[in-house]
Write a protein that holds these residues in place. Sequence first.
Motif, PDB file in Angstrom:
ATOM      1  N   ILE A 184       0.863  -1.173   0.000  1.00 37.06           N
ATOM      2  CA  ILE A 184       0.000   0.000   0.000  1.00 37.06           C
ATOM      3  C   ILE A 184       0.903   1.227   0.000  1.00 37.06           C
ATOM      4  N   ASP A 185       0.844   1.999  -1.067  1.00 35.27           N
ATOM      5  CA  ASP A 185       1.733   3.153  -1.227  1.00 35.27           C
ATOM      6  C   ASP A 185       3.195   2.742  -1.083  1.00 35.27           C
ATOM      7  N   GLY A 186       3.536   1.593  -1.659  1.00 37.72           N
ATOM      8  CA  GLY A 186       4.922   1.131  -1.660  1.00 37.72           C
ATOM      9  C   GLY A 186       5.377   0.489  -0.378  1.00 37.72           C
ATOM     10  N   LYS A 187       4.474   0.325   0.597  1.00 36.04           N
ATOM     11  CA  LYS A 187       4.865  -0.229   1.892  1.00 36.04           C
ATOM     12  C   LYS A 187       4.070  -1.499   2.184  1.00 36.04           C
ATOM     13  N   SER A 224       5.163 -14.528  -8.264  1.00 39.63           N
ATOM     14  CA  SER A 224       4.463 -13.848  -9.347  1.00 39.63           C
ATOM     15  C   SER A 224       4.602 -12.337  -9.285  1.00 39.63           C
ATOM     16  N   GLY A 225       5.246 -11.806  -8.234  1.00 37.01           N
ATOM     17  CA  GLY A 225       5.538 -10.382  -8.220  1.00 37.01           C
ATOM     18  C   GLY A 225       4.825  -9.616  -7.126  1.00 37.01           C
ATOM     19  N   ILE A 226       4.588  -8.324  -7.399  1.00 35.01           N
ATOM     20  CA  ILE A 226       4.067  -7.387  -6.412  1.00 35.01           C
ATOM     21  C   ILE A 226       2.894  -6.620  -7.016  1.00 35.01           C
ATOM     22  N   ILE A 227       1.866  -6.414  -6.196  1.00 30.87           N
ATOM     23  CA  ILE A 227       0.764  -5.513  -6.548  1.00 30.87           C
ATOM     24  C   ILE A 227       0.829  -4.346  -5.576  1.00 30.87           C
ATOM     25  N   GLU A 812       4.673   7.043  -3.946  1.00 30.10           N
ATOM     26  CA  GLU A 812       5.175   5.695  -3.776  1.00 30.10           C
ATOM     27  C   GLU A 812       5.780   5.475  -2.400  1.00 30.10           C
ATOM     28  N   THR A 813       6.095   6.565  -1.705  1.00 34.91           N
ATOM     29  CA  THR A 813       6.762   6.392  -0.428  1.00 34.91           C
ATOM     30  C   THR A 813       6.017   7.001   0.735  1.00 34.91           C
ATOM     31  N   GLN A 814       4.984   7.825   0.480  1.00 34.34           N
ATOM     32  CA  GLN A 814       4.285   8.472   1.586  1.00 34.34           C
ATOM     33  C   GLN A 814       3.287   7.513   2.199  1.00 34.34           C
ATOM     34  N   SER A 815       3.141   7.567   3.526  1.00 30.56           N
ATOM     35  CA  SER A 815       2.219   6.678   4.207  1.00 30.56           C
ATOM     36  C   SER A 815       0.950   7.371   4.647  1.00 30.56           C
ATOM     37  N   GLY A 816       0.904   8.679   4.626  1.00 25.65           N
ATOM     38  CA  GLY A 816      -0.215   9.413   5.211  1.00 25.65           C
ATOM     39  C   GLY A 816      -1.491   9.305   4.421  1.00 25.65           C
ATOM     40  N   GLY A 817      -2.595   9.395   5.153  1.00 28.06           N
ATOM     41  CA  GLY A 817      -3.903   9.541   4.534  1.00 28.06           C
ATOM     42  C   GLY A 817      -4.507   8.299   3.957  1.00 28.06           C
ATOM     43  N   GLY A 818      -3.970   7.116   4.209  1.00 28.18           N
ATOM     44  CA  GLY A 818      -4.552   5.927   3.601  1.00 28.18           C
ATOM     45  C   GLY A 818      -4.630   4.783   4.577  1.00 28.18           C
ATOM     46  N   LEU A 819      -5.346   3.743   4.173  1.00 26.81           N
ATOM     47  CA  LEU A 819      -5.469   2.551   4.999  1.00 26.81           C
ATOM     48  C   LEU A 819      -4.241   1.675   4.864  1.00 26.81           C
TER      49      LEU A 819
END
Length: 820
Positions: A184-187, A224-227, A812-819
Amino acid sequence: MKFKILLLSLLSTISFLQAQNSNQGAFALGSISGKVIDKSSSQPIPYVNVSVKLDGKVVTGGITQDNGSFSIKNLELKQYVVEFQFMGYKTQTVSVNLNDATKNVNLNTISLEEEAVQLEGVEIVSERSTVVQKIDRKVINIGKDLIASGNTASEIMNNIPTVSVDPQTKELSLRGNSNVRVLIDGKPSNIDSAQLLQQIPSSSIKQIELITNPSAKYNPEGMSGIINIILHKNSQQGFNGSINSGVTFGVTPKVNSALNLNYKVGKVNFYTNYGFNHGKNENHGYIDSFRPTLENHQDFGGSNLNTSHLIKLGMDYYINEKNTISFYTSQNIVNGGGIGFTNVNYSDLLLRDSRQTSDSETDNHTQTYDLAYKHDFTKKGETLDFQANFSNTDSPENSDYEYTQTNPTSTRFTNNDIARDTDYLQINVDYVNPLSESVKLEIGAETRLQKITNDFVETVSEPSLSYNRLGHSNFEFTRNIHSFYTNIGKQWKKWSVQAGVRLEQYEIDGDFSNVVTSSNPTENINDQSTIKDDIFSIYPSLFFNYKASDKDSFNFNFSRRVDRPSIGQISPIREWTTPLVESRGNPSLEPQFTNSFETNYTRTTKIGSITAGVFFRQINDEISRVIYKNPDNNNQDIISYDNFDDNHAIGAEVSANLKLTKWWSVNASSDAYFKTVRGTVQNANSGLQERAEADVVIFNARMNNNFVATKKLRFNLFGMYRGKDLGLQFERKPMYKMDIGSTYTILKGKGSITARLNDVFQTMHFGFDGSIPYRQAGAFYWESRTFYLGFNYMFGGGKNSAMQRKQRDQNETQSGGGLL
């Protein structure tokens, strides 16, 4: 609109670089500089597109820096028009005359005024989704067409090319393989991906990145990779948010709701998210077993009632233009319970039929704490990111079983008390440095420490026989992974290349004990065993991209991946049991390594884009399901895992995102792949291990049609086909379905109502037929045909903040504002 502005910025930047190169060494050249700010707040605006025009044509340009400043050099001494353009602001132009007397012009401060119509809610969403092929990933920009196809992330995933969600377990797979990591957002998230995707509203998703061959920067786990799911980032001062709620009607109604709130004031951004799921799920099925002398028919079914709460609280503090610190905590609480039954009827009248009923209660509490720090250096693009993440998961389970045999009747009572506890700590640091305009260096390090404890107590009693047994099993497992990576990328002309390597040290240590005390002395057990492993591995990656023209691009990539056994796959403590089948892990399971090659071609047309690709995987020590007789119970089979021989798979896929008319758009994809599966399976008659091999061709297809009836009303028609799959022991039957839905926009575009009928003809179920170790056939059914009614509303508003917008663009690197 955003895409056009970004494209213009990119072209302007390229033109700017070319102009610089062509004018190197010249003289009698001038420059234009200045600073761009927000007219109302006087804050600098970064990333503003600056175009220098001559006779109405763009000759060069650039973008503003983090502090709003810009400087365009190597300009011929002529009369220019400088244009400033940025989304949400009125375009402004300034005339500049460069001559021998005034070669260097400083425009000082340029104030941009916001458009009269302010952005409200999270972000403006385009009408239809688009697909962009980048050097190391495929990016799907989510439009209203995909949002209308599902209320949650889990539901719209089935409309994404090469992605599938199991309709019963909600397990996610990419190219037919469930060994996929979700970011989620790269994390990474410590919450189970199946549950997490049901908590994220589809309207909160900005992009979905399919990274089928991840670079060395990413954790190499997942064949199979990353989503990577990128969420909308709020870019407004003040208070705003969204609410998303819906009811799914099946055998019983189920509710799913999510509330997202954001408050931005000054340098601080506060956010909170709350997700709620509640509902009962029914399922049933059958298995016909043709095991010699034990032929039988099994009926089973049950229901599970689950209630989950996902709460996230966090803040971002923008210390200054160069430094940001973020913190969040998430609490995921799941309470569940279920009842089930299994009936076994034997063909041989001399054998005793049986019935087992179960009643279970489960709890799961995952608490996560995350701290992140980001520093932007003076050099544009040079950044340093630090993140520390700790989580604890406590998931106890208590189950009661009643097992009854007929003729004569006897009853056995069993209680299973299971305690599971997991601690996980991850620390990583990433550094990015653009060594030049065409060369970028990335380096980073990561440490992951995990400790898992499983404690299992089983109490068995059979009053008619005065039989009692007490079993106590304990499994403690630690896994430590230390890694370092470096990537370097270079661009020249139409080519771009990225090469990298990741070094990892993998250490595991496990202790297993199993003590059984029984009224039957022959059943007494006191087993002790250990698991240890220490592996150093190298994971290289290589990417090439060739942009032949604005319409044609080619991509080739290679990476090495690993699938390490999960705790469930290696724990010898049984996961579940029935009279004839028991599931448990295999402590001797080894990691599976995969060398993955892939090439893609993307064609952009006036009506959309088409991407075609082929891939090849060389798989070493493939991990797969296996069935064998229980050595302690000849009437029972064990379902477990084992390492098969080295295998390979080759496949091709085609996807298209097309707007056929003003009112009809299509998102379609199909893939086919061939694989050879080799391994060792058990012969049911002899009990010996025998070699087996199977050649498999799998075909999948899906099509998502969106029809725009009016500005407010749209319809959706979705169909999918998942071809049969053949393993060493079973053949999975084809699966297919059709969904229809509609979305109506209300409240001046801030809200929407969605209605959808899933699996119209009720054709979706899981069927199988197998011949190893003996013939078995069956099917599993669930509530596939359901009706969904949902409501989404975005509220609040405020003026856009340049500083927060910068964070949004670096999504891609920010964690704020999302689940998370």
